[in-house]
Design an enzyme around this catalytic site. Structure first.
Site, PDB file in Angstrom:
ATOM      1  CE  LYS A   1      -8.297  -0.907   6.880  1.00  0.00           C
ATOM      2  NZ  LYS A   1      -8.291   0.253   5.970  1.00  0.00           N
TER       3      LYS A   1
ATOM      4  CG  ASP B   1      -1.978  -1.153   1.107  1.00  0.00           C
ATOM      5  OD1 ASP B   1      -1.923  -1.918   0.126  1.00  0.00           O
ATOM      6  OD2 ASP B   1      -2.806  -1.295   2.023  1.00  0.00           O
TER       7      ASP B   1
ATOM      8  CD  GLN C   1       3.755 -15.541  22.661  1.00  0.00           C
ATOM      9  OE1 GLN C   1       3.303 -16.694  22.680  1.00  0.00           O
ATOM     10  NE2 GLN C   1       2.992 -14.472  22.553  1.00  0.00           N
TER      11      GLN C   1
ATOM     12  CD  GLU D   1      -7.251  -0.346   2.757  1.00  0.00           C
ATOM     13  OE1 GLU D   1      -6.176  -0.153   3.333  1.00  0.00           O
ATOM     14  OE2 GLU D   1      -8.356  -0.224   3.323  1.00  0.00           O
TER      15      GLU D   1
ATOM     16  CB  CYS E   1      -2.353  -2.787   5.271  1.00  0.00           C
ATOM     17  SG  CYS E   1      -3.962  -2.014   5.039  1.00  0.00           S
TER      18      CYS E   1
ATOM     19  CE  LYS F   1      -3.564  -4.420   1.114  1.00  0.00           C
ATOM     20  NZ  LYS F   1      -4.280  -3.578   2.052  1.00  0.00           N
TER      21      LYS F   1
ATOM     22  CB  VAL G   1       2.271   2.384   5.025  1.00  0.00           C
ATOM     23  CG1 VAL G   1       3.642   3.011   5.046  1.00  0.00           C
ATOM     24  CG2 VAL G   1       1.593   2.658   3.684  1.00  0.00           C
ATOM     25  CB  THR G   2      -0.018   1.944   8.677  1.00  0.00           C
ATOM     26  OG1 THR G   2      -1.290   1.290   8.892  1.00  0.00           O
ATOM     27  CG2 THR G   2      -0.246   3.249   7.946  1.00  0.00           C
TER      28      THR G   2
END
Ligand code: TIU
Length: 218
Positions: A132, A23, A202, A71, A162, A129, A157-158
């Site tokens: 997001k 994007d 993790q 987007e 997204c 798209k 971004v961002t």
């Protein structure tokens, strides 16, 4: 190739890796676009344009496919959920309304185009798209499977919207994702930093992060 990354080294084979440029379109990166109309300061986002360019050049030199996403919505808004439309209007950035760069977030309008500094080349893939995430209602997964892609280097971004949604979608589909942290941005730096932490925690629960320099060194 081995990249010095967080939470530990990221290994990728350029023949099985694609670059995602998420994007980097005028609506998010330029004054008067959707991002600014939503109430954001765009300076963090414009600042990464040269870094994204460096990553694109590097990945091209390694022969990797470069995949851009944008987007936006169809002119008749048939692919825009009423909830998204309602909230955009309430925030003063009505999707489909006329703005300084044409109809806001509509495919084919000037605001929907990629910023000139990073314009795609003929051989690149451009994915439209409506959400997001880059996998939702797109051919991205088919494109990756056709090319035998197993790993994704991610920019754009961002970070918390997204980019992170796409990395989460990709992770569930088995892709090994490396986010280039200085070639991605959120409007608010705290959101960017929080996203980096969420991705790498993790033991790379969603993926890895590294800076452009580390990628270039690898
Ligand atoms: N608003 C915001 O931060 N982002 C978006 O609406 N889309 C993307 O992240 N591309």
């Amino acid at each position: 190739m081995i990249v010095d990354a967080k939470p530990y080294e990221y290994t990728f084979d350029p023949e099985k890796t694609a670059l995602l440029v998420i994007d980097m379109q005028r609506d998010f990166c330029e004054h008067g676009g959707f991002g600014e109309m939503l109430g954001n300061d765009i300076s963090e986002v414009t600042a990464i344009i040269p870094q994204v360019g460096k990553v694109i050049d590097h990945c091209r030199s390694l022969g990797m496919p470069v995949i851009y996403t944008k987007e936006g919505h169809l002119p008749d808004l048939s692919d825009c959920p009423p909830s998204k439309l309602r909230r955009s209007k309430k925030q003063g950035a009505g999707i489909g309304d006329m703005g300084p760069m044409g109809r806001i977030m509509i495919q084919g309008e000037p605001g929907n185009d990629i910023v000139p500094e990073l314009y795609p080349k003929e051989e690149d893939i451009v994915i439209h798209k409506c959400g997001k995430g880059s996998f939702y209602k797109t051919a991205l997964e088919d494109n990756l499977q056709e090319k035998g892609i197993e790993s994704l280097i991610v920019t754009g971004v961002t970070t918390h919207v997204c980019v992170q949604t796409t990395i989460r979608e990709a992770n569930d589909r088995g892709y090994e994702c490396l986010l280039i942290k200085d070639a991605s941005a959120a409007y608010d730096r705290a959101d960017h930093l929080a996203s980096l932490q969420m991705i790498t925690q993790q033991g790379a629960i969603f993926g890895w992060t590294a800076d452009t320099e580390s990628l270039l060194k690898a």
